[in-house]
Write an enzyme that holds these catalytic residues in place. Structure first.
Site, short mmCIF file in Angstrom:
data_model
loop_
_atom_site.label_atom_id
_atom_site.label_comp_id
_atom_site.label_asym_id
_atom_site.label_seq_id
_atom_site.Cartn_x
_atom_site.Cartn_y
_atom_site.Cartn_z
N GLY A 1 0.82 -1.20 0.00
CA GLY A 1 0.00 0.00 0.00
C GLY A 1 0.85 1.26 0.00
O GLY A 1 2.09 1.20 -0.08
N LEU B 1 -3.85 -6.95 -1.98
CA LEU B 1 -3.92 -6.16 -3.22
C LEU B 1 -5.27 -5.48 -3.41
O LEU B 1 -5.62 -5.10 -4.53
CB LEU B 1 -3.57 -7.02 -4.45
N SER C 1 -4.00 6.70 13.62
CA SER C 1 -4.36 7.93 12.90
C SER C 1 -4.77 9.01 13.87
O SER C 1 -5.29 8.73 14.96
CB SER C 1 -5.53 7.61 11.96
N TYR D 1 -14.40 4.38 10.33
CA TYR D 1 -12.96 4.14 10.15
C TYR D 1 -12.21 4.58 11.41
O TYR D 1 -11.37 3.84 11.94
CB TYR D 1 -12.45 4.92 8.94
N LYS E 1 -9.83 2.47 14.39
CA LYS E 1 -8.49 2.82 14.87
C LYS E 1 -8.48 2.94 16.40
O LYS E 1 -7.54 2.49 17.06
CB LYS E 1 -7.99 4.11 14.21
N PHE F 1 -0.86 12.01 10.91
CA PHE F 1 -1.76 13.03 10.43
C PHE F 1 -1.98 12.74 8.93
O PHE F 1 -2.40 11.63 8.61
CB PHE F 1 -1.24 14.40 10.85
#
Length: 339
Positions: A10, A33, A124, A149, A153, A177
């Protein structure tokens, strides 16, 4: 020393793999992938002169993951594998909870069973929600995340805190960030599938004529120009922080470690400031249109990264304009590659 890198083909993963190889680590990549392409593996080899071992499967396949751990003497993991589009996570929350958490737990089960430590989690700044004060440091209280999302996290961090405490493991949570830019060779960069969710690939594709106009999600935020503010960090600087964090864990004399670091530049830029900086850096025009705000987006977030500088001896060194130049070079590489 063999390091497992999940999601290693990624965007951030591939840049980190290059830095790991440059520091003489043996890298094993598992990537399904779903948000990358196989040619990235060839480009990693072209940059470093070394081809990482690569397994193309979904980390929810426990039996395949077990085989990887049986075949290799793995001494640590950097975990990037996750679905990451804020907007999509609001319409497909179950996909995000299953993919982001089951894959993490499966790797941690192998660490527990085989008594392996040294785990780095790709977290994140979204875990802070809309923080009350800027800049955001590691002691800023976590609020409920604005997106599914972001919640994955936060949950991932909670799982790892319990994992570290209960099983005496060394763990680092890296809260980044907004990564931007591409490798200086222009052989690695962000590869969004479909319409980009992140600002800079959208800007780049618009400048290249792939998109008609950039959609600016909201110009009524309480900021100077009305657009949302983020801390944009160059992806190679970010990749180097992962190596520094891994080396700190591996050299630690303590059995149980839980480190948390913010990774950013300490400076916020608005959406329109990024657009103007891109135009200036690359001498191209980026037509844009103002659209309604996007669900799950916050107003402002930028980092205090002093702790990372003090403890990891790391800091972001690349300017916004320099990073945006690399993005345009990557876009030109993709165009040539596809022709």
């Amino acid at each position: 020393m063999s390091i497992l890198v999940t999601g290693g083909l990624g965007y951030i993963g591939s840049h980190t793999v290059v830095e790991l190889i440059n520091h003489n680590f043996d890298v094993i990549i598992v990537d399904d992938l779903s948000n990358s392409e196989k040619f990235i593996l060839d480009n990693i080899e072209e940059i470093t002169g070394k081809r990482p071992i690569f397994y193309p499967f979904d980390l929810r396949r426990k039996e395949l993951l077990q085989q990887v751990f049986e075949a290799h003497d793995i001494e640590g993991c950097i975990n990037f594998a996750a679905s990451k589009a804020v907007g999509e996570s609001m319409t497909e929350p179950l996909k995000y909870y299953e993919n982001n958490l089951f894959s993490l737990i499966n790797v941690l089960q192998e660490f527990k069973e085989r008594n392996i430590s040294n785990f780095i989690f790709s977290s994140s700044c979204t875990v802070y929600g809309q923080a009350d004060q800027m800049p955001i440091d590691e002691n800023t209280p976590l609020k409920e995340a604005e997106s599914s999302y972001g919640k994955t996290k936060q949950m991932g961090e909670d799982i790892l805190k319990d994992f570290s405490r209960a099983y005496n493991k060394r763990v680092t949570l890296l809260r980044y960030f907004n990564p931007i830019g591409a490798h200086p060779t222009a052989l690695l960069g962000e590869l969004p599938s479909g319409i980009p969710n992140n600002l800079v690939p959208y800007v780049t594709q618009t400048a290249a004529g792939i998109r008609e106009k950039l959609s600016v999600w909201g110009d009524d935020y309480p900021t100077e120009d009305g657009t949302a503010i983020r801390d944009y960090i160059y992806v190679v600087d970010l990749a180097k922080a992962h190596v520094a964090a891994l080396q700190k864990l591996m050299h630690s004399d303590e059995e149980t470690v839980l480190d948390i670091y913010n990774l950013g530049t300490g400076k916020g830029s608005s959406v329109l400031e990024v657009v103007k900086a891109f135009e200036l850096a690359n001498d191209v025009a980026v037509p844009y249109q103002i659209c309604p705000r996007r669900e799950g987006d916050i107003t402002i977030a930028y980092a205090n990264a002093d702790k990372a500088e003090k403890e990891l001896h790391w800091k972001s060194e690349t300017t916004l304009e320099e990073a945006l130049k690399t993005t345009w070079e990557w876009q030109k590489y993709l165009k040539d590659r596809n022709n």
